[in-house]
Write an enzyme that holds these catalytic residues in place. Structure first.
Site, PDB file in Angstrom:
ATOM      1  N   GLY A   1       0.583 -12.829   1.152  1.00  5.96           N
ATOM      2  CA  GLY A   1      -0.411 -11.822   1.577  1.00  5.96           C
ATOM      3  C   GLY A   1      -1.172 -11.998   2.890  1.00  5.96           C
ATOM      4  N   CYS A   2      -1.772 -10.868   3.492  1.00  8.12           N
ATOM      5  CA  CYS A   2      -2.080 -11.016   4.777  1.00  8.12           C
ATOM      6  C   CYS A   2      -3.009 -10.071   5.274  1.00  8.12           C
ATOM      7  CB  CYS A   2      -1.017 -10.944   5.487  1.00  8.12           C
ATOM      8  SG  CYS A   2       0.602 -12.154   5.290  1.00  8.12           S
ATOM      9  N   ALA A   3      -3.663 -10.396   6.560  1.00  7.39           N
ATOM     10  CA  ALA A   3      -4.435  -9.451   7.235  1.00  7.39           C
ATOM     11  C   ALA A   3      -3.889  -9.205   8.671  1.00  7.39           C
ATOM     12  CB  ALA A   3      -5.952  -9.892   7.577  1.00  7.39           C
TER      13      ALA A   3
END
Lengths: 496, 369
Positions: B13-15
């Site tokens: 998952g990420c920004a």
């Protein structure tokens, strides 16, 4: 049946006399004259030797009075000289003939579909609910143009990646044929005429027909080719690779004769090879002959059986100009085939799909052709696995016939089918109502398509093209390294 | 033994965040670092990275190769390969500063190079094909070496750590760029490898990506047909190669390429006017295997612009905003407001609807002059 057989009968018909109401439905409906009535004694009895265990009488008996058993006592068990071998030898000793059979290979060869498992999403990506989100199964068949180029031949969309495989009018009844045609049109997919032409009264369904051109050229004429949506050259069939076909004269009734364009009552013999195709360049000529005849408006498919060198053959077919390659695995069915051929020639469709898809990719031409797999799809899960291995779509036939009532008694070649499917006898064939038949086929397609959507959603994808060739969604169980390598899948337990 | 990242696939998952000054104004990396720091919760300290465009005006005609080496041996091997194929205009260690939270870093080098004409002719390829093949060859065949970026007048900086610490480590406050894109990573399991962080790049393309692409296997096998080698087993790699194939090699406009990656549904296509219907049908039929299926939001950087894109049913967050000549895109609106409190327009792009920002024409001419 000869008067004296050295083998015990295969099945026994048991009638519960207390339940039987003597309606005689079983006597009238048995296609094989196993159920008999003695009017003098007002007694029902069975000739066990005639019974093929098609389950027609059991299914229609209103009193539930009938049961069919595998005949006890069994032969003395022998792991090598199995009952099958003994029966076959006895039969040949009695008749001196070639053993015949119907439907697909019934031997316990490995079913790779049963050794493959599918993936599903958990946490890191969401699964998609097909009840809430669009889920796309539409598939296009035909040749993809090179980037920047224009397509010459229109591609053919189907609403679900499942089509009905080739079954000729003649091998199956008009009623069964019409059921397939109607269902294909209603579901917006394709049926396949097989090598027996398209009966005149079914041309209204021709826009959902794959019209076949086989080695016998039965029923092939310009209107036929131009009426269909896809033209298919049949080189081989999974149930009997390397040999032709033989529809006995008894099945060539007047309408079958008219459709096939041969005299009534003559045997319809399809030669083993096409006599104008002895090599790949000959195939190219036939492909382009058909394209010319249809003004490049119909994709041309070439159907071959899955044999040892199928990957190289498929590559040659793609390069010869075919738009679609159909591959028929060794479980594929037939109306009639020599038992030895059906049971011992060809390779499993799972391995064939994997090999062909990989080969075409290695050569960089996979995207140019569509790959259709046939031969032994028993459920929607089999379909999903085939597409993940690399097929664009599948052909089903045995499953379709089972939907129409077939119980796999494997006696199609006798023409006596009690279910009205593999027969030209109007007394039998009218048991199959094409409207009801079409509805049952439609239901099957609908059910499988729903299941495919559920499986796709579980994997976190909402379009069938994201599954095609996506072998990362497959895992093998109990397969050895060679098998895993050939299938291009990892073993269960291995991560992404 | 635990496999190294790159030898297996890790979902994460990420920004993401990025902006472009369409008037060509160059700014240093503090703003993008600030924007990423706000979204710290979306990362877990196992990967952060940045791509910056317009940072090497003095070397704008040279390919800037940013490289990562695990040992001297791999560096020697790569340098030999570089010397064989390129003239080296300049080379140096990528400047870094000590940051407590960043662990042991690999050797980080950059080379400004131009390919030898004779080598390109020998390969019978275009210059771009020659370059991309060489990059793939280094990633694929030299153990311990990895090309972080290889475009002109741009560079990628990435490593294991929170993005704000990575930015500090690479001294991004000392670079001036007209466009910045950034990424903070939340891999589900990894010992952490510097090469595994985003952005992922090829030539001028850089991609930061939040999501997991469930169609990875199909996309990957399609791209392999066109000679791409997936060395990293990451979804992001697939995105970069897909865009390279569609835009650079097959000549599709970026807007159209976006409609391949996040294709409209058939039910939408069927409702379009005939000409468009034919176009989109054609795209899906030919490039169906490049549809990126599964949740993603991406920002793609390239020379002179960037594109932000969501998957077609918007399963991951993506916000866009504009203020004057600056266009923003990020995982969270707060990340934009943090660096641009007076933002003029904020919108949530629909699934599959690309947000594209390009340098104004005049600026482009000025920058390339």
């Amino acid at each position: 049946m000869p008067t004296l057989s050295l083998m015990p009968t295969e099945f026994t018909v048991v009638r519960n006399e207390e339940k039987c109401i003597k309606c005689l439905a079983c006597v009238r409906q048995c296609g094989f004259e196993a159920q008999q009535y003695d009017a003098e004694d007002d007694r029902l009895y069975a000739i066990d030797a005639n019974c093929v265990n098609c389950q027609r009488c059991v299914s229609i008996c209103p009193a539930g009075a009938l049961t069919i058993y595998k005949n006890p006592p069994p032969l003395r068990p022998h792991a090598f000289w199995t009952e099958n071998h003994l029966r076959n030898i006895a039969k040949q000793a009695e008749t001196g003939g070639v053993l015949l059979t119907g439907m697909g290979n019934d031997q316990p060869f490995p079913a790779y579909f049963d050794r493959l498992l599918l993936n599903a999403s958990q946490v890191t990506n969401p699964s998609i609910d097909p009840l809430r989100e669009p889920m796309e199964l539409r598939t296009y068949l035909g040749r993809r143009p090179e980037p920047g180029a224009k397509t010459r031949t229109p591609l053919v969309p189907i609403a679900t990646p499942i089509m009905f495989s080739a079954m000729s009018y003649g091998s199956i009844s008009h009623e069964a044929f019409a059921s397939l045609a109607r269902a294909a049109k209603e579901f917006d997919t394709m049926f396949n005429t097989g090598e027996g032409g398209l009966p005149g009264d079914l041309y209204e369904y021709a826009d959902h027909a794959v019209v076949q051109v086989a080695s016998g050229r039965f029923g092939v004429h310009a209107d036929y080719l131009n009426a269909g949506r896809i033209v298919e050259i049949k080189i081989g069939q999974g149930a009997k690779p390397g040999i032709g076909g033989h529809l006995p004269g008894e099945k060539i009734t007047a309408p079958v004769a008219a459709t096939r364009m041969i005299p009534e009552g003559t045997d319809a013999l399809s030669p083993a090879p096409h006599h104008d195709i002895y090599s790949i360049e000959d195939l190219k000529q036939l492909i382009f002959t058909l394209k010319e005849a249809t003004r490049y408006q119909k994709p041309v498919s070439v159907k071959v059986s899955a044999v040892h060198n199928v990957a190289a053959i498929a590559s040659g077919i793609a390069r010869a100009g075919a738009d679609i390659i159909a591959i028929d695995g060794f479980r594929g069915g037939t109306g009639a085939a020599p038992t030895m051929i059906r049971d011992h020639v060809g390779i499993p469709i799972e391995l064939a799909i994997a090999a062909v898809d990989q080969r075409l990719r290695d050569e960089g031409i996979r995207n140019q052709v569509s790959l259709v797999a046939a031969g032994g799809f028993r459920s929607s899960a089999d379909v999903v696995k085939a597409i993940a291995l690399g097929a664009d779509a599948v052909y089903i036939a045995t499953a379709a016939l089972i939907a129409l009532g077939c119980h796999l008694c494997q006696k199609c070649y006798t023409g006596k089918c009690s279910w009205g499917i593999a027969t030209q006898d109007p007394y039998r064939s009218r048991r199959l109502n094409p409207e009801i038949g079409a509805e049952r086929l439609y239901n099957l397609l609908r059910g499988w398509s729903h299941e495919i959507k559920e499986m796709l959603g579980g994997m976190g994808i909402n379009s069938i093209e994201s599954l095609r060739g996506n072998r990362l969604h497959l895992r093998g169980v109990g397969l050895n390294e060679v098998e895993l390598k050939l299938l291009g899948v990892k073993h269960a337990g291995e991560a992404m | 033994m635990m496999l190294k990242e790159g030898e297996y696939r890790i979902p994460s998952g990420c920004a993401i965040s990025g902006f472009i000054n369409r008037d060509g104004r160059r700014v240093n990396g503090s703003a993008i670092i600030q924007s990423m720091a706000l979204m710290q919760e979306r990362s877990n300290g196992l990967g952060g990275g940045f791509a910056a465009y317009g940072i090497y005006p003095e070397y704008q005609d040279y390919y800037a190769l940013h490289l990562l080496f695990e040992d001297k041996l791999s560096r020697n091997q790569v340098e030999e390969l570089i010397k064989d194929n390129f003239y080296i205009e300049a080379e140096d260690r990528i400047p870094t500063r000590h940051v407590r939270s960043i662990g042991k870093a690999p050797l980080l080098w950059r080379y400004f190079v131009t390919p030898r004409m004779a080598k390109i002719e020998e390969s019978q390829e275009t210059e771009a094909d020659f370059m991309s093949r060489l990059v793939m060859r280094i990633n694929d065949s030299v153990a311990g070496a990895y090309v972080v970026s290889s475009g002109k007048n741009m560079g990628a900086f990435k490593g294991v750590g929170y993005p704000e610490d990575i930015g500090e480590f690479f001294r991004l406050d000392e670079y001036q760029a007209y466009s910045w894109i950034a990424h903070g990573r939340f891999p589900t399991n990894t010992p952490g490898w510097w090469g595994g962080a985003h952005p992922f790049t090829l030539l001028d393309w850089s991609v930061v990506h939040n999501g997991e692409i469930s169609s990875y296997g199909a996309n990957r096998r399609f791209l392999e047909m066109y000679g791409y080698k997936m060395t990293l087993q990451t979804d992001t790699e697939v995105v970069a190669y897909a865009i390279d194939l569609l835009v650079r090699r097959h000549g599709l406009p970026l807007e159209t390429a976006a409609r391949v990656l996040a294709a409209p549904f058939w039910q939408e296509i069927d409702r379009l006017p005939a000409v468009e219907r034919e176009l989109y049908t054609h795209l899906r039929v030919v490039y169906g295997n490049l549809l990126l299926n599964g949740p993603f939001s991406i920002i793609v950087g390239f020379s002179g612009g960037f594109m932000a894109l969501n998957d077609r049913i918007k399963l991951r967050p993506l916000v866009a905003a504009s203020c004057g000549a600056t266009l923003y895109a990020a995982s969270e609106e707060a990340a934009i407001r943090e660096i641009c409190p007076d933002v003029e327009k904020v919108w949530y792009p629909r699934g599959g609807e690309p947000v594209i920002g390009r340098l104004e024409e005049e600026t482009q001419c000025r920058l390339s002059a």
